[in-house]
Write an enzyme that holds these catalytic residues in place. Structure first.
Site, PDB file in Angstrom:
ATOM      1  N   GLN A  51       4.369   6.099   8.708  1.00  0.00           N
ATOM      2  CA  GLN A  51       5.514   5.676  10.037  1.00  0.00           C
ATOM      3  C   GLN A  51       6.235   6.182  10.686  1.00  0.00           C
ATOM      4  O   GLN A  51       6.302   6.125  12.190  1.00  0.00           O
ATOM      5  CB  GLN A  51       6.843   4.935   9.233  1.00  0.00           C
ATOM      6  CG  GLN A  51       6.694   4.507   8.202  1.00  0.00           C
ATOM      7  CD  GLN A  51       7.635   3.520   7.718  1.00  0.00           C
ATOM      8  OE1 GLN A  51       8.315   3.447   6.593  1.00  0.00           O
ATOM      9  NE2 GLN A  51       7.698   2.802   8.493  1.00  0.00           N
ATOM     10  N   CYS A  98      10.699  -3.958   7.600  1.00  0.00           N
ATOM     11  CA  CYS A  98       9.658  -2.482   7.337  1.00  0.00           C
ATOM     12  C   CYS A  98      10.251  -2.414   8.860  1.00  0.00           C
ATOM     13  O   CYS A  98      10.164  -2.837   9.838  1.00  0.00           O
ATOM     14  CB  CYS A  98       8.430  -2.707   7.663  1.00  0.00           C
ATOM     15  SG  CYS A  98       7.532  -1.995   7.797  1.00  0.00           S
ATOM     16  N   LEU A  99      10.913  -0.626   8.785  1.00  0.00           N
ATOM     17  CA  LEU A  99      11.194  -0.455  10.180  1.00  0.00           C
ATOM     18  C   LEU A  99      10.201  -0.037  11.242  1.00  0.00           C
ATOM     19  O   LEU A  99       9.940   0.195  12.585  1.00  0.00           O
ATOM     20  CB  LEU A  99      11.277   1.659  10.231  1.00  0.00           C
ATOM     21  CG  LEU A  99      12.509   1.365   8.760  1.00  0.00           C
ATOM     22  CD1 LEU A  99      12.976   2.225   8.537  1.00  0.00           C
ATOM     23  CD2 LEU A  99      13.950   0.646  10.059  1.00  0.00           C
ATOM     24  N   HIS A 140       6.859  -0.625  -1.451  1.00  0.00           N
ATOM     25  CA  HIS A 140       6.763  -0.985  -0.428  1.00  0.00           C
ATOM     26  C   HIS A 140       6.226   0.619   0.036  1.00  0.00           C
ATOM     27  O   HIS A 140       5.322   0.438   1.678  1.00  0.00           O
ATOM     28  CB  HIS A 140       8.098  -1.588   0.836  1.00  0.00           C
ATOM     29  CG  HIS A 140       7.983  -1.872   1.637  1.00  0.00           C
ATOM     30  ND1 HIS A 140       7.896  -2.223   2.813  1.00  0.00           N
ATOM     31  CD2 HIS A 140       7.635  -0.509   2.822  1.00  0.00           C
ATOM     32  CE1 HIS A 140       8.336  -2.092   3.413  1.00  0.00           C
ATOM     33  NE2 HIS A 140       8.133  -0.854   3.980  1.00  0.00           N
ATOM     34  N   GLU A 141       6.920   1.582  -0.028  1.00  0.00           N
ATOM     35  CA  GLU A 141       6.430   2.373   0.636  1.00  0.00           C
ATOM     36  C   GLU A 141       4.975   2.943   0.251  1.00  0.00           C
ATOM     37  O   GLU A 141       4.606   3.738   1.070  1.00  0.00           O
ATOM     38  CB  GLU A 141       7.543   3.890   0.191  1.00  0.00           C
ATOM     39  CG  GLU A 141       8.809   3.609   0.244  1.00  0.00           C
ATOM     40  CD  GLU A 141       8.760   3.084   2.278  1.00  0.00           C
ATOM     41  OE1 GLU A 141       8.669   3.770   2.824  1.00  0.00           O
ATOM     42  OE2 GLU A 141       9.841   2.330   2.615  1.00  0.00           O
TER      43      GLU A 141
HETATM   44 ZN    ZN Z   1       7.693   0.025   5.836  1.00  0.00          ZN
END
Ligand code: ZN
Length: 187
Positions: A51, A98-99, A140-141
């Site tokens: 990310q 989610c970022l 998620h990660e």
């Molecule tokens: Zn995410």
């Protein structure tokens, strides 16, 4: 330490499997410091190296559960075991964000239980048995390290909404990113 810009859905680094970490060196320690700082600034409960544009199998997490227990750490080269996710449509309290698809939330069924095995920054292996939201964070990660966004797991109807938002905001192509504390997309 530095807050790093966060890549947005469509950037290739988010959609490719990340590589295992070979050595824990100063470069990796700086990356982990930056992941924590960026995660806190966003703010988010987890952040994976892809990310911030780094294709390595590392993520940070930080979350306080219902009992006030603080969960915070880094997982290097993690493995994850999960129970099968429950069948049916997600409940309202199963909305995930989610970022890398900032400002949006969609319901998603996740496994209730997960076991995370990984290495910490000292190179020591550790294991966490997670339930509920912490298990969700790990799933998620962990997905990020395999090039999967939670939006990829949504049903057809939500995928269409995701595609529409992407088009409207000019996402879904390489090089899009946002800066925590500046762009304020998760506020
Ligand atoms: Zn995410």
């Amino acid at each position: 330490m530095a807050v790093l810009p966060i890549r947005i859905s469509g950037d290739p680094v988010l959609h490719s499997p990340a590589l295992p970490v070979e050595t824990i060196d100063d470069e990796l320690r700086t990356l982990v410091d930056d992941l924590f700082e960026t995660m806190d600034a966003a703010p988010g409960v987890g952040l994976a190296a892809p990310q911030v544009g780094v294709g390595l199998r590392v993520f940070t997490y930080g979350w306080v559960d219902e009992e006030g227990t603080k969960w915070r750490g880094v997982a290097i080269n993690p493995e994850l075991w999960i129970t099968p996710p429950p069948a049916g449509e997600p409940d309202i309290d199963e909305e995930e964000g989610c970022l890398s698809f900032p400002g949006e939330r969609f319901g998603l069924r996740r496994a209730e239980h997960a076991i995370l095995r990984a290495t910490d920054l000292e190179g020591k292996p550790f294991e966490i048995e997670a339930h509920g939201w912490l298990a969700r964070i790990f799933q998620h990660e962990f997905d990020h390290l395999d090039g999967t966004l939670y939006t990829d797991r949504l049903g057809e109807r939500d995928q269409k909404i995701v595609a529409k938002i992407s088009r409207k905001l000019g996402w879904g192509r390489p090089g899009q990113q946002w800066m925590p504390g500046v762009d304020d997309l998760e506020g």
